[in-house]
Scaffold this motif. Sequence first.
Motif, PDB file in Angstrom:
ATOM      1  N   ASN A 209       0.845  -1.200   0.000  1.00  0.00           N
ATOM      2  CA  ASN A 209       0.000   0.000   0.000  1.00  0.00           C
ATOM      3  C   ASN A 209       0.880   1.249   0.000  1.00  0.00           C
ATOM      4  O   ASN A 209       0.937   1.994   0.985  1.00  0.00           O
ATOM      5  CB  ASN A 209      -0.929   0.002   1.230  1.00  0.00           C
ATOM      6  CG  ASN A 209      -1.941  -1.122   1.211  1.00  0.00           C
ATOM      7  OD1 ASN A 209      -2.982  -1.027   0.582  1.00  0.00           O
ATOM      8  ND2 ASN A 209      -1.624  -2.212   1.899  1.00  0.00           N
ATOM      9  N   PRO A 210       1.566   1.501  -1.122  1.00  0.00           N
ATOM     10  CA  PRO A 210       2.507   2.625  -1.174  1.00  0.00           C
ATOM     11  C   PRO A 210       1.842   3.996  -1.107  1.00  0.00           C
ATOM     12  O   PRO A 210       2.534   5.011  -0.957  1.00  0.00           O
ATOM     13  CB  PRO A 210       3.199   2.419  -2.533  1.00  0.00           C
ATOM     14  CG  PRO A 210       2.207   1.658  -3.358  1.00  0.00           C
ATOM     15  CD  PRO A 210       1.508   0.747  -2.390  1.00  0.00           C
ATOM     16  N   SER A 211       0.516   4.037  -1.196  1.00  0.00           N
ATOM     17  CA  SER A 211      -0.188   5.318  -1.104  1.00  0.00           C
ATOM     18  C   SER A 211      -0.192   5.868   0.320  1.00  0.00           C
ATOM     19  O   SER A 211      -0.506   7.045   0.527  1.00  0.00           O
ATOM     20  CB  SER A 211      -1.627   5.157  -1.603  1.00  0.00           C
ATOM     21  OG  SER A 211      -2.320   4.180  -0.835  1.00  0.00           O
ATOM     22  N   ILE A 212       0.128   5.043   1.324  1.00  0.00           N
ATOM     23  CA  ILE A 212       0.126   5.489   2.721  1.00  0.00           C
ATOM     24  C   ILE A 212       1.284   6.459   2.952  1.00  0.00           C
ATOM     25  O   ILE A 212       2.449   6.120   2.737  1.00  0.00           O
ATOM     26  CB  ILE A 212       0.224   4.290   3.684  1.00  0.00           C
ATOM     27  CG1 ILE A 212      -1.072   3.469   3.622  1.00  0.00           C
ATOM     28  CG2 ILE A 212       0.497   4.753   5.119  1.00  0.00           C
ATOM     29  CD1 ILE A 212      -1.030   2.204   4.439  1.00  0.00           C
ATOM     30  N   LYS A 213       0.958   7.644   3.386  1.00  0.00           N
ATOM     31  CA  LYS A 213       1.962   8.677   3.641  1.00  0.00           C
ATOM     32  C   LYS A 213       2.032   9.089   5.110  1.00  0.00           C
ATOM     33  O   LYS A 213       2.925   9.822   5.505  1.00  0.00           O
ATOM     34  CB  LYS A 213       1.677   9.920   2.785  1.00  0.00           C
ATOM     35  CG  LYS A 213       1.673   9.642   1.278  1.00  0.00           C
ATOM     36  CD  LYS A 213       3.005   9.052   0.819  1.00  0.00           C
ATOM     37  CE  LYS A 213       3.006   8.742  -0.671  1.00  0.00           C
ATOM     38  NZ  LYS A 213       4.260   8.060  -1.095  1.00  0.00           N
ATOM     39  N   ILE A 214       1.050   8.628   5.886  1.00  0.00           N
ATOM     40  CA  ILE A 214       1.031   8.951   7.316  1.00  0.00           C
ATOM     41  C   ILE A 214       0.804   7.670   8.106  1.00  0.00           C
ATOM     42  O   ILE A 214      -0.102   6.890   7.793  1.00  0.00           O
ATOM     43  CB  ILE A 214      -0.083   9.959   7.665  1.00  0.00           C
ATOM     44  CG1 ILE A 214       0.180  11.320   7.020  1.00  0.00           C
ATOM     45  CG2 ILE A 214      -0.234  10.112   9.184  1.00  0.00           C
ATOM     46  CD1 ILE A 214      -0.946  12.314   7.221  1.00  0.00           C
TER      47      ILE A 214
END
Length: 268
Positions: A209-214
């Motif tokens: 899930n590389p969209s996770i930034k936090i």
Amino acid sequence: MEIKEVNRNIPEDRENSNERFRVRYKDKSKFDLLVVNICRIKTNEIQAFSFKSSDLPDKDSIHFSTSINNGKFQVDWKGISSSPKTKKKIIDKVPEKKKPVTETNTVQIESFKPIVGKNPKVLILGTMPGKDSLRLNEYYANSRNVFWKIIYELHNSEIQYDYESKTEFLKQNGISIWDVCHKANRESSLDSDIKNEVPNELNDFLKANPSIKIIAFNGQKAEKLYDKYFERFDGINYMTLLSTSPANASYSFQEKIDNWNKIIKPSS
């Protein structure tokens, strides 16, 4: 016989509301019996209703409501008529005497699967599910835990009380949740009682899930357990938030709201 079981947790401030909530079952061809457990948190009373799939309407849900009539907790439903095929039972759970917390009294518990939608932006990490959560198979099921109230408040939305609506709300707002620990020994619901923990596969989850930034830790214990087993990824903003647990009573609800606002506005 394939059985689909759905649990609903009714907090004290909602038990006499008469407002309807949906219990969804989706494709009724995939099970033979639908069991709906309605738990009144105030007394731990559970009313369990069983419906044969062949009796269910083609729509994907039944509407339930709860009320207090002559001092008794009453559950009603709409969408399917009562019949001899529908069984009802009430179980009054008597609290057990609290045992001293010793190593021999600890039991091994397991965490749930993560809740994750398409392209999540935020991952909220707890430690392990508490006793109420394990009993109802729901994240943050303790009625005094303010996690769900905070999530809805941050998005200026009215809180929903059926679990499927809550989880869908998270997904729609780019929020995923999981726990740091996969397995652990623990006697109570306190984080301080966690022992012999085995972590979840968080590295694999983040790579998938590389969209996770936090990554937001729900309390300091979750952060400590994460740092015990994992390195921090570049490109991810890590933040430690005030625990939503009722054990963290030194902060007001508004203080927790202001603190958790960072997952919506990271730069503030």
